[in-house]
Design an enzyme around this catalytic site. Sequence first.
Site, PDB file in Angstrom:
ATOM      1  N   LYS A 137       0.847  -1.202   0.000  1.00 25.00           N
ATOM      2  CA  LYS A 137       0.000   0.000   0.000  1.00 25.00           C
ATOM      3  C   LYS A 137       0.883   1.253   0.000  1.00 25.00           C
ATOM      4  CE  LYS A 137      -0.244  -0.179   5.059  1.00 25.00           C
ATOM      5  NZ  LYS A 137      -1.078  -0.557   6.230  1.00 25.00           N
ATOM      6  N   ARG A 163     -10.931  -0.091  14.233  1.00 24.08           N
ATOM      7  CA  ARG A 163     -10.686   0.723  13.050  1.00 24.08           C
ATOM      8  C   ARG A 163     -11.578   0.218  11.930  1.00 24.08           C
ATOM      9  NH1 ARG A 163      -4.622   0.848  10.357  1.00 24.08           N
ATOM     10  NH2 ARG A 163      -5.177  -1.294   9.809  1.00 24.08           N
ATOM     11  N   HIS A 186      -6.051  -7.229  12.678  1.00 16.38           N
ATOM     12  CA  HIS A 186      -4.858  -6.378  12.702  1.00 16.38           C
ATOM     13  C   HIS A 186      -4.561  -6.004  14.140  1.00 16.38           C
ATOM     14  CE1 HIS A 186      -1.785  -3.977  10.854  1.00 16.38           C
ATOM     15  NE2 HIS A 186      -2.239  -2.846  11.350  1.00 16.38           N
ATOM     16  N   ARG A 238       1.524 -10.949   6.975  1.00 12.05           N
ATOM     17  CA  ARG A 238       1.102  -9.774   6.211  1.00 12.05           C
ATOM     18  C   ARG A 238       1.990  -8.580   6.536  1.00 12.05           C
ATOM     19  NH1 ARG A 238      -3.930  -9.502   8.268  1.00 12.05           N
ATOM     20  NH2 ARG A 238      -3.421  -7.567   9.297  1.00 12.05           N
ATOM     21  N   TYR A 280      13.692  31.343   5.718  1.00 14.15           N
ATOM     22  CA  TYR A 280      12.477  31.992   6.245  1.00 14.15           C
ATOM     23  C   TYR A 280      12.560  32.159   7.759  1.00 14.15           C
ATOM     24  CZ  TYR A 280      10.047  30.861   1.829  1.00 14.15           C
ATOM     25  OH  TYR A 280       9.649  30.764   0.518  1.00 14.15           O
ATOM     26  N   CYS A 294      12.529  24.689   3.460  1.00 14.01           N
ATOM     27  CA  CYS A 294      11.523  25.341   2.604  1.00 14.01           C
ATOM     28  C   CYS A 294      10.754  24.276   1.822  1.00 14.01           C
ATOM     29  CB  CYS A 294      12.196  26.286   1.614  1.00 14.01           C
ATOM     30  SG  CYS A 294      13.370  27.438   2.358  1.00 14.01           S
ATOM     31  N   MET A 295       9.855  24.703   0.969  1.00 14.20           N
ATOM     32  CA  MET A 295       9.049  23.739   0.216  1.00 14.20           C
ATOM     33  C   MET A 295       9.914  22.882  -0.709  1.00 14.20           C
ATOM     34  SD  MET A 295       5.734  24.364  -2.249  1.00 14.20           S
ATOM     35  CE  MET A 295       4.804  25.268  -1.032  1.00 14.20           C
ATOM     36  N   ASP A 296      10.931  23.483  -1.313  1.00 21.19           N
ATOM     37  CA  ASP A 296      11.684  22.784  -2.354  1.00 21.19           C
ATOM     38  C   ASP A 296      13.181  22.684  -2.081  1.00 21.19           C
ATOM     39  OD1 ASP A 296       9.221  23.052  -4.046  1.00 21.19           O
ATOM     40  OD2 ASP A 296       9.805  25.163  -3.834  1.00 21.19           O
TER      41      ASP A 296
HETATM   42  C1  LIG Z   1      -0.317  -1.515   6.979  1.00 22.42           C
HETATM   43  C2  LIG Z   1      -0.903  -2.810   7.340  1.00 22.42           C
HETATM   44  C3  LIG Z   1      -0.080  -3.943   7.485  1.00 22.42           C
HETATM   45  C4  LIG Z   1       1.423  -3.893   7.476  1.00 22.42           C
HETATM   46  O1  LIG Z   1       1.912  -3.342   8.675  1.00 22.42           O
HETATM   47  P1  LIG Z   1       3.506  -3.232   8.949  1.00 22.42           P
HETATM   48  O2  LIG Z   1       3.587  -2.719  10.331  1.00 22.42           O
HETATM   49  O3  LIG Z   1       4.039  -2.278   7.942  1.00 22.42           O
HETATM   50  O4  LIG Z   1       4.064  -4.584   8.775  1.00 22.42           O
HETATM   51  C5  LIG Z   1      -0.701  -5.167   7.655  1.00 22.42           C
HETATM   52  N1  LIG Z   1      -2.055  -5.259   7.720  1.00 22.42           N
HETATM   53  C6  LIG Z   1      -2.872  -4.190   7.611  1.00 22.42           C
HETATM   54  C7  LIG Z   1      -4.333  -4.378   7.704  1.00 22.42           C
HETATM   55  C8  LIG Z   1      -2.320  -2.922   7.446  1.00 22.42           C
HETATM   56  O5  LIG Z   1      -3.127  -1.859   7.375  1.00 22.42           O
END
Ligand SMILES: *Cc1c(COP(=O)(O)O)cnc(C)c1O
Length: 382
Positions: free
Chosen positions: A39, A137, A166, A218, A262, A309-311
């Site tokens: 992700k 969540r 999770h 995961r 700045y 700064c921004m850049d």
């Molecule tokens: C982001 C996420 C992970 C991975 O978590 P890490 O701490 O980066 O290993 C696994 N499962 C879910 C549902 C997540 O949102």
Amino acid sequence: MTTSPGRPLWAEIDLDAIAHNVRLIVQRMAPASVMAVVKANAYGHGAVPVARAVLEAGAIQLAVACVDEGVQLRRAGIMAPIAVVAYAAPGEAEAIVANRLTPAVIDEATGRAFAAAAKRAGVRLQVHLEVDTGMARFGVRPEDVPGLVALIRSLPELELVGMYTHYATADTADKTFTRQQYQALVATTAAVGGPLTRHVANSATVLDTPDMKLDMARPGMAIYGYQPSGEVTHSLELHPSMQLKATVGRVHTLPAGETVSYGRTWTAPRDSRIALIPCGYADGIPRLASNRGAVLVRGQRAPIRGRVCMDQFMVDVTDIPGATAGDEAVIVGTQGSQAITWEEVGAQASTINYEIVCALAARVPRVYLRGGQVVETTTLLG
Ligand SMILES: *Cc1c(COP(=O)(O)O)cnc(C)c1O
């Protein structure tokens, strides 16, 4: 030797390091399999090249957080199962089905929307169910799982293939709550029965409590080679995979008493040599690194002076003899015997390494290495 792709700011991603990390995780998790979390543009590392590398190294599935991320991978020709492990709205059902993504059903509305889209397309859609065992969540509370599973199993267009949860505190020293969450998932899946892939282990779990892995791990952060937190103790020999580098622009002498950037937050206490680093908060280096962070030039730390700064930002090279325009500056990574980590930059901004890697902007070119050779470069222009 510089691998600069043109813009004098770039990220180098070592695909060998990512492959090494995946192989270590696959070994540690066996006989469980590995779903690699890619992700957020693979945590800033670049979704498509990373997805290819992790699959080649032994991960068998991918996870993303939103539907577009899954579609991006399909458009790149990636065939492996892709789970969407965060909320997908009923309105995204069409795209999910068209791209053979595996969404999570969390209520009747999402279940029925996914089933209807599958029916229209004349296919059967595989789905997962996230059990909310304490993160509060996303997902379904354990007491509501049997009813939702019954609904899913009554819809011929859906096939429930996985259940997961999770962990909220897997990266802290005290594992009590994680073990409770684990037991809640085991009990919930046992109660509904059937062949289900159960997946729970994020990076902290892979490292610290691999016994709580069930059928598929995961991990995200560990794949990229970083520690999930300072409290995670059982580290693998993970290799950090991304460095951020720049070419020093202007170097000039600032007379004592004059100020930088700045707000004039830094005043030169002596005649100083100030070097320009063409990287700003719009590239992903937090403004909170102002007057706190440093970069590496000629193997030495050059402190950030004044506000980021921004850049662009400025560093002090007064004590680095010979530092000049065109030198390579390491913003995150290693140079000589010195290192600056994503953790260090996170600490400067009172946040975690995760947030800093994810914030790396699309306009920062990514240079991919294998065997020390550049194999691919991506820029804002393609
Ligand atoms: C982001 C996420 C992970 C991975 O978590 P890490 O701490 O980066 O290993 C696994 N499962 C879910 C549902 C997540 O949102």
